[in-house]
Design a protein around this motif. Structure first.
Motif, mmCIF file in Angstrom:
data_model
loop_
_atom_site.group_PDB
_atom_site.id
_atom_site.type_symbol
_atom_site.label_atom_id
_atom_site.label_comp_id
_atom_site.label_asym_id
_atom_site.label_seq_id
_atom_site.Cartn_x
_atom_site.Cartn_y
_atom_site.Cartn_z
ATOM 1 N N SER A 101 1.307 40.335 -2.646
ATOM 2 C CA SER A 101 2.390 40.909 -2.851
ATOM 3 C C SER A 101 3.878 40.416 -2.621
ATOM 4 O O SER A 101 3.025 38.369 -3.271
ATOM 5 N N GLU A 102 4.982 40.700 -2.490
ATOM 6 C CA GLU A 102 5.984 39.690 -2.905
ATOM 7 C C GLU A 102 5.817 38.664 -1.630
ATOM 8 O O GLU A 102 6.657 37.466 -1.435
ATOM 9 N N GLU A 123 7.577 38.251 -9.170
ATOM 10 C CA GLU A 123 7.076 39.429 -8.986
ATOM 11 C C GLU A 123 7.581 41.336 -10.659
ATOM 12 O O GLU A 123 7.105 40.912 -10.660
ATOM 13 N N THR A 124 8.470 40.226 -10.686
ATOM 14 C CA THR A 124 9.596 41.146 -12.040
ATOM 15 C C THR A 124 8.528 40.615 -13.524
ATOM 16 O O THR A 124 8.471 41.115 -13.791
ATOM 17 N N THR A 125 7.447 39.890 -13.127
ATOM 18 C CA THR A 125 6.735 39.335 -14.484
ATOM 19 C C THR A 125 5.723 40.438 -14.759
ATOM 20 O O THR A 125 4.760 40.396 -15.563
ATOM 21 N N THR A 180 -1.820 34.451 -9.273
ATOM 22 C CA THR A 180 -1.489 34.851 -10.329
ATOM 23 C C THR A 180 -3.197 36.079 -11.350
ATOM 24 O O THR A 180 -4.301 35.417 -10.384
ATOM 25 N N CYS A 203 3.569 35.798 -1.494
ATOM 26 C CA CYS A 203 3.783 34.915 -2.510
ATOM 27 C C CYS A 203 4.824 34.101 -1.865
ATOM 28 O O CYS A 203 4.700 32.522 -1.963
ATOM 29 N N ARG A 204 6.150 34.344 -1.048
ATOM 30 C CA ARG A 204 6.938 33.873 -0.549
ATOM 31 C C ARG A 204 5.929 33.271 0.393
ATOM 32 O O ARG A 204 6.678 31.905 0.728
ATOM 33 N N LEU A 249 1.844 38.729 -11.196
ATOM 34 C CA LEU A 249 1.654 39.100 -9.652
ATOM 35 C C LEU A 249 0.128 39.660 -8.938
ATOM 36 O O LEU A 249 0.864 40.645 -9.243
ATOM 37 N N ARG A 250 -0.611 38.593 -8.533
ATOM 38 C CA ARG A 250 -1.752 39.515 -8.484
ATOM 39 C C ARG A 250 -1.334 39.131 -6.216
ATOM 40 O O ARG A 250 -2.469 40.086 -5.470
ATOM 41 N N ALA A 291 9.926 34.185 -5.300
ATOM 42 C CA ALA A 291 8.288 35.630 -5.130
ATOM 43 C C ALA A 291 9.413 36.277 -5.541
ATOM 44 O O ALA A 291 8.648 37.468 -6.529
ATOM 45 N N ARG A 292 10.496 36.602 -5.384
ATOM 46 C CA ARG A 292 10.916 38.066 -5.880
ATOM 47 C C ARG A 292 11.128 38.104 -7.730
ATOM 48 O O ARG A 292 11.190 39.346 -8.297
#
Length: 210
Positions: free
Chosen positions: A166-167, A158-160, A210, A170-171, A163-164, A154-155
């Motif tokens: 929250s981190e 997030e850097t990409t 995404t 996603c996790r 991601l639509r 997930a982290r």
């Protein structure tokens, strides 16, 4: 000089034999825990299946919970090398993928192979956890480690910037969909192929994240 060489040779042979015994014991434990269940499998059963004395099992692993931990590690990794899952080449390839949808599809393919290896043993641990303290602790550790792994994914997602959610969300989505229950239901119960399952899981993640 000759005696020194012989002693080194004997020591090397003993070490190699001990390693081979450990591999055979772990391989037998993986099969028996998955097929019979953790609670119904004794160290004597494992020794007989591995073709070693039960004393050899005790000398190598001391007790059944320790052997369960090692069996799980080998099952997750696919071999007995001490390389963390996130550091293995197939997952490094996932992290190195710059496009997030492609990365999630790759992760789904890797996870599907992982589910093929691990689900039977995990389900055995889940069953035993209801009545066995060591199995319950092992199950909690399995899920803690998986949560840490999904947090790393997930982290990275997030850097990409793609991601639509929250981190944290996603996790949690990745964690909830990677415990083996979906794979078991769709592949082993409903008869999907691993390829179909991996495509479906990848598209699920792409659509949701995404």
């Amino acid at each position: 000089m000759t005696e020194g060489v012989k002693r080194r040779y004997d020591s090397t042979r003993r070490h190699e034999q001990a390693l081979e015994n450990r591999r055979r014991i772990v391989a037998a434990a993986c099969v028996l825990f998955a097929e019979r269940g953790y609670g119904r499998t004794t160290l004597a059963d494992i020794a007989a299946s591995a073709g070693v004395a039960v004393e050899t099992v005790y000398a190598a692993f001391k007790n059944k919970p320790t052997l369960l931990h090692r069996a799980w590690d080998v099952t997750v990794g696919g071999d007995d090398t001490d390389i963390q899952l996130l550091d293995r080449p197939e997952l490094r390839d996932v992290f190195d993928e710059p496009d997030l949808p492609t990365r999630l599809r790759k992760l789904a393919a890797v996870n599907t192979r992982l589910m093929r290896r691990t689900t039977a043993l995990r389900r055995a641990v889940e069953t035993a956890a209801a009545t066995d303290e060591a199995a319950a602790a092992m199950l909690a550790e399995i899920d803690r480690q998986r949560l840490e792994s999904m947090a790393a994914h997930a982290r990275a997602a997030e850097t990409t910037g793609r991601l639509r959610v929250s981190e944290v969300e996603c996790r949690d989505v990745l964690w909830t969909t990677t415990d083996g229950s979906l794979w078991h239901g769709l592949v082993q119960v409903r008869g999907w192929t691993d390829e179909r399952y991996a495509r479906w899981l990848g598209e699920l993640w792409v659509g949701q994240l995404t």
